[in-house]
Design a protein around this motif. Structure first.
Motif, PDB file in Angstrom:
ATOM      1  N   PHE A  50       0.836  -1.198   0.000  1.00 33.73           N
ATOM      2  CA  PHE A  50       0.000   0.000   0.000  1.00 33.73           C
ATOM      3  C   PHE A  50       0.869   1.244   0.000  1.00 33.73           C
ATOM      4  O   PHE A  50       1.659   1.466   0.917  1.00 33.73           O
ATOM      5  CB  PHE A  50      -0.913   0.016   1.225  1.00 33.73           C
ATOM      6  N   MET A  51       0.697   2.053  -1.044  1.00 32.14           N
ATOM      7  CA  MET A  51       1.397   3.327  -1.157  1.00 32.14           C
ATOM      8  C   MET A  51       0.387   4.432  -0.862  1.00 32.14           C
ATOM      9  O   MET A  51      -0.482   4.725  -1.677  1.00 32.14           O
ATOM     10  CB  MET A  51       1.969   3.510  -2.564  1.00 32.14           C
ATOM     11  N   PRO A  52       0.439   5.016   0.325  1.00 30.16           N
ATOM     12  CA  PRO A  52      -0.560   6.025   0.696  1.00 30.16           C
ATOM     13  C   PRO A  52      -0.382   7.329  -0.065  1.00 30.16           C
ATOM     14  O   PRO A  52       0.734   7.709  -0.420  1.00 30.16           O
ATOM     15  CB  PRO A  52      -0.313   6.222   2.190  1.00 30.16           C
ATOM     16  N   ALA A 109      -4.907   9.357   2.767  1.00 37.14           N
ATOM     17  CA  ALA A 109      -4.500   8.261   3.654  1.00 37.14           C
ATOM     18  C   ALA A 109      -3.480   8.761   4.666  1.00 37.14           C
ATOM     19  O   ALA A 109      -3.550   8.413   5.848  1.00 37.14           O
ATOM     20  CB  ALA A 109      -3.940   7.106   2.844  1.00 37.14           C
ATOM     21  N   VAL A 110      -2.546   9.595   4.231  1.00 36.70           N
ATOM     22  CA  VAL A 110      -1.547  10.155   5.143  1.00 36.70           C
ATOM     23  C   VAL A 110      -2.228  11.049   6.173  1.00 36.70           C
ATOM     24  O   VAL A 110      -1.904  11.014   7.358  1.00 36.70           O
ATOM     25  CB  VAL A 110      -0.454  10.922   4.367  1.00 36.70           C
ATOM     26  N   ARG A 111      -3.182  11.841   5.724  1.00 36.83           N
ATOM     27  CA  ARG A 111      -3.907  12.718   6.653  1.00 36.83           C
ATOM     28  C   ARG A 111      -4.599  11.894   7.745  1.00 36.83           C
ATOM     29  O   ARG A 111      -4.550  12.234   8.915  1.00 36.83           O
ATOM     30  CB  ARG A 111      -4.939  13.559   5.893  1.00 36.83           C
ATOM     31  N   PHE A 155      -7.712  -0.801   9.579  1.00 32.58           N
ATOM     32  CA  PHE A 155      -7.266   0.590   9.467  1.00 32.58           C
ATOM     33  C   PHE A 155      -6.624   0.849   8.104  1.00 32.58           C
ATOM     34  O   PHE A 155      -6.852   1.890   7.496  1.00 32.58           O
ATOM     35  CB  PHE A 155      -6.302   0.960  10.597  1.00 32.58           C
ATOM     36  N   VAL A 156      -5.832  -0.092   7.611  1.00 30.57           N
ATOM     37  CA  VAL A 156      -5.237   0.059   6.281  1.00 30.57           C
ATOM     38  C   VAL A 156      -6.354   0.152   5.233  1.00 30.57           C
ATOM     39  O   VAL A 156      -6.272   0.931   4.291  1.00 30.57           O
ATOM     40  CB  VAL A 156      -4.256  -1.089   5.970  1.00 30.57           C
TER      41      VAL A 156
END
Length: 108
Positions: free
Chosen positions: A23-25, A29-31, A92-93
């Protein structure tokens, strides 16, 4: 499960994760991940992205905005021991994936 490492640098928390592990956020997703209310919490997120990026890492602020890797980031990456290791659940992912997917769907 996805492993992230947290480092304390001065009065900031920096999270490092491996984006090549399935998974490359992106921004949303980072937020979510950096949120202290809904996620793990961090002031900065560094994502390893392999050779597809010129420096091997992407750097994000807590609000999800991507910015340049700094000399302090490179110094942090040379540390052998993380202050804290956190394992993100598959649930969560999935929420992180959904946050990015909703942003892409809205753009179309």
């Amino acid at each position: 499960m996805l492993l992230v490492r947290l480092y304390r640098v001065e009065d900031k928390e920096v999270m490092v994760m491996d984006g090549t592990q399935g998974f490359m956020p992106e921004m949303d997703a980072v937020r979510l991940l950096a949120s202290r209310e809904f996620g793990v919490g961090a002031d900065r997120v560094l994502v390893y992205c392999g050779k597809q990026h010129k420096q091997g890492f992407r750097a994000f602020a807590a609000d999800g905005c991507e910015n340049e890797l700094t000399a302090a980031d490179v110094l942090l990456l040379s540390r052998q021991q993380a202050d804290i290791e956190v394992r993100l659940t598959d649930y969560f992912v999935g929420r992180m994936r959904q946050a990015d997917a909703e942003k892409l769907a809205a753009a179309c």
